[in-house]
Design a protein around this motif. Structure first.
Motif, PDB file in Angstrom:
ATOM      1  N   VAL A 243     -64.526 -19.223  -8.841  1.00 42.72           N
ATOM      2  CA  VAL A 243     -64.788 -19.680  -7.477  1.00 42.72           C
ATOM      3  C   VAL A 243     -63.603 -20.354  -6.746  1.00 42.72           C
ATOM      4  O   VAL A 243     -63.748 -20.816  -5.484  1.00 42.72           O
ATOM      5  CB  VAL A 243     -65.822 -20.695  -7.480  1.00 42.72           C
ATOM      6  N   GLY A 244     -62.345 -20.513  -7.419  1.00 42.20           N
ATOM      7  CA  GLY A 244     -61.348 -21.103  -6.611  1.00 42.20           C
ATOM      8  C   GLY A 244     -60.664 -22.492  -7.188  1.00 42.20           C
ATOM      9  O   GLY A 244     -59.949 -22.983  -6.578  1.00 42.20           O
ATOM     10  N   LYS A 245     -61.402 -22.977  -8.286  1.00 48.07           N
ATOM     11  CA  LYS A 245     -60.968 -24.060  -8.882  1.00 48.07           C
ATOM     12  C   LYS A 245     -59.390 -24.381  -9.207  1.00 48.07           C
ATOM     13  O   LYS A 245     -58.740 -25.152  -8.646  1.00 48.07           O
ATOM     14  CB  LYS A 245     -61.529 -24.304 -10.494  1.00 48.07           C
ATOM     15  N   THR A 246     -58.819 -23.523  -9.645  1.00 46.28           N
ATOM     16  CA  THR A 246     -57.447 -23.587 -10.064  1.00 46.28           C
ATOM     17  C   THR A 246     -56.593 -23.519  -8.733  1.00 46.28           C
ATOM     18  O   THR A 246     -55.718 -24.523  -8.877  1.00 46.28           O
ATOM     19  CB  THR A 246     -57.009 -22.362 -11.098  1.00 46.28           C
TER      20      THR A 246
ATOM     21  N   ALA B  55     -50.940 -15.609  -1.941  1.00 46.97           N
ATOM     22  CA  ALA B  55     -49.981 -16.720  -2.599  1.00 46.97           C
ATOM     23  C   ALA B  55     -49.931 -16.538  -3.763  1.00 46.97           C
ATOM     24  O   ALA B  55     -49.115 -16.785  -4.664  1.00 46.97           O
ATOM     25  CB  ALA B  55     -50.444 -18.102  -1.993  1.00 46.97           C
ATOM     26  N   VAL B  56     -51.315 -16.112  -4.463  1.00 51.66           N
ATOM     27  CA  VAL B  56     -51.428 -16.093  -5.858  1.00 51.66           C
ATOM     28  C   VAL B  56     -50.530 -14.758  -6.428  1.00 51.66           C
ATOM     29  O   VAL B  56     -49.613 -14.841  -7.382  1.00 51.66           O
ATOM     30  CB  VAL B  56     -52.955 -15.698  -6.280  1.00 51.66           C
ATOM     31  N   ARG B  57     -50.242 -13.614  -5.572  1.00 50.07           N
ATOM     32  CA  ARG B  57     -49.658 -12.518  -5.927  1.00 50.07           C
ATOM     33  C   ARG B  57     -48.193 -13.027  -5.978  1.00 50.07           C
ATOM     34  O   ARG B  57     -47.579 -12.643  -6.805  1.00 50.07           O
ATOM     35  CB  ARG B  57     -49.874 -11.553  -5.099  1.00 50.07           C
TER      36      ARG B  57
HETATM   37  N1  LIG Z   1     -60.342 -19.767   0.145  1.00 48.00           N
HETATM   38  C1  LIG Z   1     -60.199 -18.287  -0.524  1.00 48.00           C
HETATM   39  N2  LIG Z   1     -59.886 -17.297   0.038  1.00 48.00           N
HETATM   40  C2  LIG Z   1     -59.682 -16.191  -0.610  1.00 48.00           C
HETATM   41  N3  LIG Z   1     -59.511 -15.824  -1.808  1.00 48.00           N
HETATM   42  C3  LIG Z   1     -59.643 -17.139  -2.698  1.00 48.00           C
HETATM   43  C4  LIG Z   1     -60.073 -18.309  -2.268  1.00 48.00           C
HETATM   44  N4  LIG Z   1     -60.181 -19.208  -3.054  1.00 48.00           N
HETATM   45  C5  LIG Z   1     -59.936 -18.531  -4.216  1.00 48.00           C
HETATM   46  N5  LIG Z   1     -59.516 -17.206  -3.809  1.00 48.00           N
HETATM   47  C6  LIG Z   1     -59.396 -16.163  -4.689  1.00 48.00           C
HETATM   48  O1  LIG Z   1     -60.293 -16.198  -6.015  1.00 48.00           O
HETATM   49  C7  LIG Z   1     -59.735 -15.789  -7.213  1.00 48.00           C
HETATM   50  C8  LIG Z   1     -60.263 -16.818  -8.207  1.00 48.00           C
HETATM   51  O2  LIG Z   1     -59.776 -18.257  -7.773  1.00 48.00           O
HETATM   52  P1  LIG Z   1     -59.185 -19.218  -9.045  1.00 48.00           P
HETATM   53  O3  LIG Z   1     -58.632 -20.426  -8.316  1.00 48.00           O
HETATM   54  O4  LIG Z   1     -58.369 -18.616 -10.120  1.00 48.00           O
HETATM   55  O5  LIG Z   1     -60.667 -19.473  -9.693  1.00 48.00           O
HETATM   56  P2  LIG Z   1     -61.094 -20.433 -10.852  1.00 48.00           P
HETATM   57  O6  LIG Z   1     -60.137 -21.310 -11.337  1.00 48.00           O
HETATM   58  O7  LIG Z   1     -62.388 -20.971 -10.361  1.00 48.00           O
HETATM   59  O8  LIG Z   1     -61.646 -19.410 -11.887  1.00 48.00           O
HETATM   60  C9  LIG Z   1     -58.295 -15.717  -6.704  1.00 48.00           C
HETATM   61  O9  LIG Z   1     -57.809 -14.487  -7.163  1.00 48.00           O
HETATM   62  C10 LIG Z   1     -58.001 -16.248  -5.558  1.00 48.00           C
HETATM   63  O10 LIG Z   1     -56.882 -15.477  -4.908  1.00 48.00           O
END
Ligand SMILES: Nc1ncnc2c1ncn2[C@@H]1O[C@H](COP(=O)(O)OP(=O)(O)O)[C@@H](O)[C@H]1O
Ligand SMILES: [Mg+2]
Length: 277
Positions: free
Chosen positions: A23-26, A225-227
């Motif tokens: 969901v985006g935690k990290t 940014a992740v990439r």
């Molecule tokens: N606001 C956002 N918009 C687009 N993509 C997002 C957003 N937040 C997270 N993501 C994408 O979702 C994926 C999971 O994010 P991550 O932070 O690793 O989640 P978690 O830690 O909850 O498992 C990543 O590939 C990230 O790029």
């Protein structure tokens, strides 16, 4: 690690939680941390997703030591903490795929957090990035932190899983002060309606009222940014998601100010035994 002085202020421990994974935690833990650091605060982001640690990957780092090493004699926290940005933005890496860490019992967690308390106290904020779900590691560390932040998205599965986290933490650990962050929204209105749906279930069935921390837009700059393995706040500080994260960082800062003196008493992560009683 840059911070050798004891922090004259009190440290706010913030747990970043979710029911559902991905969901985006990290990303949020890292970038909220970055925003607060840029505003002049000292900050430690601790990877406590001991199953699938990955903050190091977001930063393009390969730490030599991690949390697991802290259980070895002679290893102190200072050996494990890495600097993300000079001047007080630090990182404590976890290990991936290490069953011993996943299966930590309460005594081990207590020993770990007691060993770290002195280091934690040098920062204004401690951010704990957790694994998804309701494993004992997540529940106990979240119940010890001063500010539990639950991340949900508008997807119904994320909401029901998020509700399950609140339910277990409130029933078994007496946590009631939840802060809800709605990630991956199309509009501020969608963030609000998602929050309201979750809050009304909490009020009705659990008799508790979570606070709304804000929404973060779905933004293509986040996966980009992740990439590139650069924190979003550095890679695209002006994008929509970065602006939303900045607004939420301000709210977290206000919360720390509101707690003020209360933060100065007791350990930064409240004692396990104290909490269980
Ligand atoms: N606001 C956002 N918009 C687009 N993509 C997002 C957003 N937040 C997270 N993501 C994408 O979702 C994926 C999971 O994010 P991550 O932070 O690793 O989640 P978690 O830690 O909850 O498992 C990543 O590939 C990230 O790029
Ligand atoms: Mg994660």
């Amino acid at each position: 690690m840059n911070t050798t002085e004891k922090n004259p202020n009190a440290t706010l421990s913030v747990s970043i939680l979710s029911g559902k994974g991905g969901v985006g935690k990290t990303n949020l833990a890292l970038n909220l941390g970055f925003a607060l650091f840029r505003a002049g605060h000292r900050l430690l982001v601790m990877d406590f997703d001991v199953g699938l640690a990955n903050i190091d990957v977001l930063l393009g780092l390969s730490p030599e030591k991690n949390l697991q090493d802290l259980f070895r004699p002679g290893v102190v926290a200072e050996d494990v903490v890495l600097s993300i940005e000079a001047g007080g933005f630090d990182f404590l890496p976890a290990a991936s795929g290490v069953p011993e860490l996943l299966e930590m019992d309460e005594d081990m967690r207590e020993a770990l957090f007691s060993k770290l308390n002195d280091v934690f106290s040098r920062y204004d904020y401690l951010f704990l990035d957790h694994g998804a779900g309701i494993s004992p590691n997540v529940l106990s560390a979240a119940s010890m932190s001063r500010m539990p932040v639950l991340v949900v998205t508008p997807e119904p599965t994320s909401l029901t899983d998020g509700y399950a986290v609140i339910k277990v933490l409130s029933a078994q650990y007496k946590v009631r002060n939840f802060h809800i962050l709605v990630n991956q929204v199309a509009s501020p209105r969608e963030a609000e309606t998602t929050f309201e749906r979750l809050a009304s279930a909490c009020e009705r069935f659990l008799r508790l009222s979570p606070s709304f921390l804000g929404g973060v837009h779905t933004d293509p700059a986040v996966p980009e940014a992740v990439r590139r393995q650069i924190p979003l706040m550095k890679f695209a500080p002006k994008c929509r998601a970065a602006q939303d994260i900045l607004n939420i960082a301000v709210k977290i800062h206000r919360h720390r100010q509101k707690l003020g003196q209360k933060l100065k008493t007791g350990p930064i992560l409240k004692n396990l035994l104290e909490r269980a009683s």
